[in-house]
Design a protein around this motif. Structure first.
Motif, short mmCIF file in Angstrom:
data_model
loop_
_atom_site.label_atom_id
_atom_site.label_comp_id
_atom_site.label_asym_id
_atom_site.label_seq_id
_atom_site.Cartn_x
_atom_site.Cartn_y
_atom_site.Cartn_z
N TYR A 110 32.52 -22.10 6.37
CA TYR A 110 33.90 -22.50 6.67
C TYR A 110 34.83 -21.29 6.63
CZ TYR A 110 33.84 -27.64 6.95
OH TYR A 110 33.68 -28.94 7.37
N ARG A 111 34.62 -20.40 5.65
CA ARG A 111 35.46 -19.20 5.58
C ARG A 111 35.24 -18.31 6.81
NH1 ARG A 111 37.78 -16.15 0.91
NH2 ARG A 111 38.07 -13.98 1.56
N GLU A 112 33.99 -18.11 7.17
CA GLU A 112 33.68 -17.34 8.39
C GLU A 112 34.41 -17.95 9.59
OE1 GLU A 112 29.98 -16.78 11.52
OE2 GLU A 112 29.93 -18.29 9.93
N ASP A 129 32.16 -8.86 15.23
CA ASP A 129 30.92 -8.24 14.77
C ASP A 129 30.91 -7.98 13.27
OD1 ASP A 129 30.45 -8.33 17.45
OD2 ASP A 129 30.07 -6.19 17.72
N HIS A 130 32.04 -8.16 12.62
CA HIS A 130 32.10 -8.07 11.16
C HIS A 130 31.88 -9.43 10.50
CE1 HIS A 130 33.59 -3.91 11.39
NE2 HIS A 130 34.30 -4.34 12.44
N HIS A 223 28.65 -10.37 1.22
CA HIS A 223 29.91 -9.98 0.59
C HIS A 223 30.52 -8.81 1.33
CE1 HIS A 223 33.03 -9.29 -2.36
NE2 HIS A 223 32.71 -8.01 -2.33
N ASP A 224 31.81 -8.91 1.61
CA ASP A 224 32.58 -7.83 2.20
C ASP A 224 33.80 -7.63 1.31
OD1 ASP A 224 33.17 -6.36 5.11
OD2 ASP A 224 35.00 -6.96 4.06
N ASP A 225 34.11 -6.36 0.99
CA ASP A 225 35.18 -6.09 0.03
C ASP A 225 36.55 -6.55 0.53
OD1 ASP A 225 33.44 -5.02 -1.80
OD2 ASP A 225 33.80 -2.93 -1.21
N VAL A 226 36.72 -6.68 1.84
CA VAL A 226 38.01 -7.10 2.40
C VAL A 226 37.96 -8.56 2.85
CG1 VAL A 226 39.70 -6.69 4.23
CG2 VAL A 226 38.60 -4.76 3.08
#
Length: 251
Positions: A110-112, A129-130, A223-226
């Motif tokens: 859902y967040r994606e 692509d991120h 996990h992505d820091d941003v």
């Protein structure tokens, strides 16, 4: 009428187009017994402006944070305020995942998809692509956004109404390979999107789906820091685009 309309909906919303280049391999799943402790609506206010802001008008700090994400507009910190809560998840992993970890996959998806909806409406195609493999942006929406059109993707197209989590077996691998995807993920989401659902641009509707669609999407929480904890989708195919497999009947 699930045929072409459903196929158009799922290819454009959830992405079932064949990849245009070899599919990158996402990291292995990072689930843990405490995965659901993540607040999937949280955005670090130090990394997001109060509202959507052209990157050239942002502070030097925010420009440094967001330049690697290939955006011309930085999303505001309220992007996830309207993100829905996932439905109760059907855990069909036979004990390979706890119910909490199965639910975490749904929250991460859902967040994606909330970020995907934002990039579509703000014409930020390179952010895709991120969030997921490039090939999943080859559908009608991806083509429109790359052409500079802002797309309004409603909740019915972003958030599945029913979700099951299944282990990836050879039937899933072969099913996704039918669209050119190489699958290494351990788990897949089976998503049902409810109809009717219309996706539009300022010029008018892109398409309307008159019947529910079911897709099988493989991937893992990354996990992505941003961007935070997202379901990084590795492949996705709707159950109307070929011979259905048993997993299609999960929802």
């Amino acid at each position: 009428m699930i045929g072409l309309l459903a196929l158009a909906l799922v290819c454009a919303l959830a992405g079932c187009g064949a990849p245009s280049s070899p599919t990158p391999t996402p990291p292995k799943p990072t689930l843990s017994p405490s995965a659901l402790a993540t607040n999937y609506r949280y955005l670090n206010p130090a990394l997001y402006p109060d509202r959507d802001t052209p990157i050239g008008q942002a502070s030097a700090q925010l420009q440094a944070v967001w330049t690697p994400y290939d955006v011309t507009v930085i999303p505001g910190r309220h992007l996830l305020d309207s993100m829905r809560s996932p439905p109760q998840v059907l855990n069909m992993t036979n004990g390979k995942l706890s119910d909490a970890d199965a639910e975490a996959l749904a929250w991460a998806e859902y967040r994606e998809n909330a970020f995907l909806g934002w990039l579509e409406s703000n014409v930020q195609p390179r952010l895709n692509d991120h969030l997921r493999v490039h090939g999943l942006f080859n559908g009608v929406i991806g083509n429109a956004v790359r052409a500079g059109q802002a797309v309004t993707d409603p909740a019915c197209g972003l958030y599945a109404a029913q979700i099951a989590v299944i282990p990836v077996d050879q039937t899933v691998v072969a099913f996704e390979a039918g669209k050119g995807y190489s699958v290494t993920s351990q788990f897949a989401l089976v998503d049902r999107y409810k109809a009717p659902c219309a996706v539009v641009t300022a010029a008018g509707p892109l398409f309307t789906a008159a019947s529910d669609v079911v897709i099988i999407e493989t991937g893992a929480i990354q996990h992505d820091d941003v961007l935070g904890d997202l379901f990084f989708a590795q492949s996705g195919r709707d159950c109307e685009s070929g011979s259905a497999i048993s997993a299609c009947g999960s929802v």
